[in-house]
Design an enzyme around this catalytic site. Structure first.
Site, PDB file in Angstrom:
ATOM      1  N   CYS A 133       0.809  -1.206  -0.082  1.00 21.31           N
ATOM      2  CA  CYS A 133       0.148   0.221   0.065  1.00 21.31           C
ATOM      3  C   CYS A 133       0.716   1.314   0.166  1.00 21.31           C
ATOM      4  O   CYS A 133       0.236   2.484  -0.155  1.00 21.31           O
ATOM      5  CB  CYS A 133      -0.894  -0.007   1.224  1.00 21.31           C
ATOM      6  SG  CYS A 133      -1.736  -1.512   1.258  1.00 21.31           S
TER       7      CYS A 133
ATOM      8  N   HIS B 139      -3.383   7.832   5.488  1.00 22.37           N
ATOM      9  CA  HIS B 139      -3.619   6.448   4.854  1.00 22.37           C
ATOM     10  C   HIS B 139      -4.957   6.120   5.277  1.00 22.37           C
ATOM     11  O   HIS B 139      -5.574   5.477   4.041  1.00 22.37           O
ATOM     12  CB  HIS B 139      -2.675   5.515   5.507  1.00 22.37           C
ATOM     13  CG  HIS B 139      -2.377   4.033   5.026  1.00 22.37           C
ATOM     14  ND1 HIS B 139      -1.979   4.184   3.396  1.00 22.37           N
ATOM     15  CD2 HIS B 139      -2.662   3.081   5.372  1.00 22.37           C
ATOM     16  CE1 HIS B 139      -2.180   3.008   3.133  1.00 22.37           C
ATOM     17  NE2 HIS B 139      -2.234   2.231   3.937  1.00 22.37           N
TER      18      HIS B 139
ATOM     19  N   GLU C  70      -2.722   5.186  13.246  1.00 20.40           N
ATOM     20  CA  GLU C  70      -2.617   6.445  12.360  1.00 20.40           C
ATOM     21  C   GLU C  70      -2.887   7.750  13.304  1.00 20.40           C
ATOM     22  O   GLU C  70      -1.975   8.859  13.355  1.00 20.40           O
ATOM     23  CB  GLU C  70      -3.069   6.631  11.308  1.00 20.40           C
ATOM     24  CG  GLU C  70      -2.601   7.598  10.399  1.00 20.40           C
ATOM     25  CD  GLU C  70      -2.959   7.495   8.855  1.00 20.40           C
ATOM     26  OE1 GLU C  70      -4.023   6.916   8.672  1.00 20.40           O
ATOM     27  OE2 GLU C  70      -2.468   8.385   8.010  1.00 20.40           O
TER      28      GLU C  70
ATOM     29  N   LYS D 120      -9.868   7.788   0.896  1.00 17.03           N
ATOM     30  CA  LYS D 120     -10.213   6.339   0.342  1.00 17.03           C
ATOM     31  C   LYS D 120     -11.830   5.918   0.430  1.00 17.03           C
ATOM     32  O   LYS D 120     -12.362   5.210  -0.188  1.00 17.03           O
ATOM     33  CB  LYS D 120      -9.602   5.257   1.366  1.00 17.03           C
ATOM     34  CG  LYS D 120      -8.207   5.289   1.084  1.00 17.03           C
ATOM     35  CD  LYS D 120      -7.365   4.221   1.709  1.00 17.03           C
ATOM     36  CE  LYS D 120      -5.830   3.951   1.334  1.00 17.03           C
ATOM     37  NZ  LYS D 120      -5.238   5.181   1.935  1.00 17.03           N
TER      38      LYS D 120
ATOM     39  N   HIS E 111      -9.299   1.899  -1.900  1.00 16.59           N
ATOM     40  CA  HIS E 111      -8.127   1.610  -1.613  1.00 16.59           C
ATOM     41  C   HIS E 111      -7.352   1.108  -2.559  1.00 16.59           C
ATOM     42  O   HIS E 111      -7.632  -0.038  -2.945  1.00 16.59           O
ATOM     43  CB  HIS E 111      -7.633   0.937  -0.253  1.00 16.59           C
ATOM     44  CG  HIS E 111      -6.341   0.825   0.434  1.00 16.59           C
ATOM     45  ND1 HIS E 111      -5.474   1.154  -0.531  1.00 16.59           N
ATOM     46  CD2 HIS E 111      -5.698   0.229   1.402  1.00 16.59           C
ATOM     47  CE1 HIS E 111      -4.289   0.794   0.075  1.00 16.59           C
ATOM     48  NE2 HIS E 111      -4.553   0.351   1.211  1.00 16.59           N
TER      49      HIS E 111
ATOM     50  N   PHE F 214       1.310  -2.828   4.455  1.00 17.09           N
ATOM     51  CA  PHE F 214       1.575  -4.152   5.301  1.00 17.09           C
ATOM     52  C   PHE F 214       2.879  -4.536   5.164  1.00 17.09           C
ATOM     53  O   PHE F 214       3.446  -4.004   4.067  1.00 17.09           O
ATOM     54  CB  PHE F 214       0.556  -5.136   4.479  1.00 17.09           C
ATOM     55  CG  PHE F 214      -0.718  -5.475   4.890  1.00 17.09           C
ATOM     56  CD1 PHE F 214      -1.272  -4.800   5.744  1.00 17.09           C
ATOM     57  CD2 PHE F 214      -1.457  -6.258   4.008  1.00 17.09           C
ATOM     58  CE1 PHE F 214      -2.674  -4.864   6.407  1.00 17.09           C
ATOM     59  CE2 PHE F 214      -2.852  -6.739   4.468  1.00 17.09           C
ATOM     60  CZ  PHE F 214      -3.317  -5.978   5.841  1.00 17.09           C
TER      61      PHE F 214
END
Lengths: 86, 402
Positions: free
Chosen positions: B162, B294, B305, B326, B331, B390
């Site tokens: 990502c 994010h 976050e 998003k 995403h 990830f």
């Protein structure tokens, strides 16, 4: 093997324990099953019993699938088998 | 070190087939997430996504080109065309030698793999199309851009899940900053909305079945999107000398690694990336007006976050605007940082602060100004955009108004 025996075997494997170390009253936390092992347990349960388990890792407690103990998982799986195999 | 500016941007995603329509949708708080349409979608538990509807490859490419271009390459080419046209650049030999293409993608030609595995395994075919490999390879999009525009500088593809786009754009930024390149074409592309792509994500049990609600107490997971966003990064003196329209200046970039868990995010790693990006940009937390988060709408990311933003910005976190776009475009995995840079540029350039839509109930663990539901008009000077992948790979870019 009963549903309970099968579930104990699945959880024991994920927790790196012997099935004899897992009892119906054990909680996943006590057994050291973390969030990734839990997702693998759910997958193994779905494969073993050919059922769909309602489970979202974002909020494990929100689902109707009660994971608070081995006993509660057994009951939930028995209910799902009854509902989905009917 | 040289100054680096952005002189072109292009996109295709669920919100729009170009930058103007995408930014219009963002400022209206529109949602591009809808029911997915592709083969075997009925066998999925998750049936929503930010899919580009009414997309016809034939409207953009010849039959021979379509034979060579996986959708992730098609999206990248469409975005690159818009970005390069806006920049007004042409690439005579001397400039072409010093211009390269660095793109991010996570899945590369996943649709090509999906279709061809189905063909050999499910349909039992023993022969596949001769271009399966050149279609599916992760560098296909970057290579086709380099070929079409005749760009001979450094070109490659970055894969960091990502964070792929942010890592790619960070490399492009560094190359110009250091003097290695004059111009870089950069951004990211993803086309994971196919049966295998979604099925794999379903297995992880982190996807929402009903919508993407970042920072909302009711959030229950991420929703995937698809598309591309591509930019022209250029040496400031080069852009100024040719009288180019400058959209924004890149002023900092930082990367860190959590070194802890393959899926769970780390507050420490994220905070350190934000802090280092600000230090690299030579700005203080009070200078930051907007953070494109994010914000995946998973329980873990959003909580972590927000804590990381508080840790990195201190008291300035009370006033900074933070949104996750998003909720509108989904995403885009390896392409997501690209589309999110569009929102970050719009924030510094036009003062258009894109909202976090689908926000109904505040989560005490996400107690920042998340610009709920409605866009704002507010002049700001500095913005950052976060990507936390990830595998614990974090990449944060900082921009300034020019």
């Amino acid at each position: 093997m009963s549903v309970e025996d099968k579930i104990i075997a699945i959880v024991a494997e994920q927790a790196f324990l012997e099935p004899s170390d897992v009892s119906p009253s054990s909680t996943l936390e006590e057994l050291g099953v973390d969030s990734m092992a839990l997702v693998e347990c759910i997958f193994s349960i779905e494969e073993e019993f050919d059922i769909q388990v309602p489970f979202n890792a974002n909020d494990p407690k929100a689902s109707s699938f009660d994971i608070s103990s081995i006993k509660s998982i057994v009951t939930a799986v028995e209910d799902l088998i009854a509902a989905q195999k009917a | 070190m040289r100054r680096v500016v952005i002189t072109g941007q292009g996109t295709i995603n669920a919100l729009g087939k170009d930058v103007k329509s995408t930014l219009g949708a963002m400022s209206n708080g529109a949602c591009g997430i809808d029911t997915l349409e592709f083969a075997n979608v009925d066998r999925l538990n998750v049936s929503i996504g930010g899919q580009i509807k009414d997309y016809r490859a034939e409207d953009h490419f010849s039959r021979q080109e379509i034979g060579l271009y996986d959708p992730f390459t098609q999206f990248a080419l469409i975005a690159a065309k818009e970005a390069i046209a806006q920049s007004g650049l042409e690439f005579p030999e001397e400039l072409a030698t010093h211009t390269g293409v660095i793109l991010g993608t996570a899945g590369g030609g996943l649709t090509t793999q999906d279709e061809n595995y189905r063909s050999v395994y499910e349909d039992g075919k023993n022969r596949v199309h001769p271009f399966v490999v050149p279609r599916l390879m992760n560098n296909a999009a970057a290579s086709h851009i380099s070929m079409i525009y005749g760009l001979n500088g450094p070109s490659f593809t970055v894969a960091s899940a990502c964070a792929s786009s942010n890592h790619a754009m960070g490399q492009a930024y560094h190359m110009i900053r250091s003097g290695m390149s004059e111009v870089m074409i950069t951004g990211g592309s993803e086309s994971m909305l196919c049966f295998g792509g979604i099925k794999a994500w379903e297995g992880l049990r982190v996807m929402s079945k009903d919508g993407c609600r970042p920072f909302c107490a009711t959030r229950n997971g991420m929703v995937q999107g698809e598309g591309a966003a591509v930019f022209v990064f250029e040496d400031y003196e080069h852009a100024k000398a040719r009288g180019a329209d400058i959209l924004a200046e890149l002023i900092g970039f930082a990367m860190t690694s959590d070194a802890s868990d393959i899926v769970m995010p780390s507050q420490k790693g994220a905070a350190s990336a934000i802090r280092r990006a600000l230090r690299d940009a030579n700005v203080s937390p009070e200078d930051v007006g907007y953070i494109n988060a994010h914000g995946t709408a998973t329980a873990a990311n959003d909580r972590t976050e927000c804590a990381a933003i508080r840790e990195a910005l201190g008291a300035a976190a009370d006033t900074v605007m933070v949104s996750s776009t998003k909720a509108m475009h989904g995403h885009l995995i390896g392409g997501t940082g690209g589309v999110e840079l569009l929102a970050t540029i719009a924030a510094v350039k036009d003062g258009m602060i894109a909202p976090t839509i689908n926000h109904s109930i505040a989560d005490p663990e996400c107690n920042l100004d998340v610009v709920p539901n409605t866009a704002r008009q507010q002049k700001i000077n500095v913005a950052i955009t976060n990507a936390f992948a990830f595998g614990g790979l974090n990449a944060v870019l900082a921009l300034r108004k020019v």
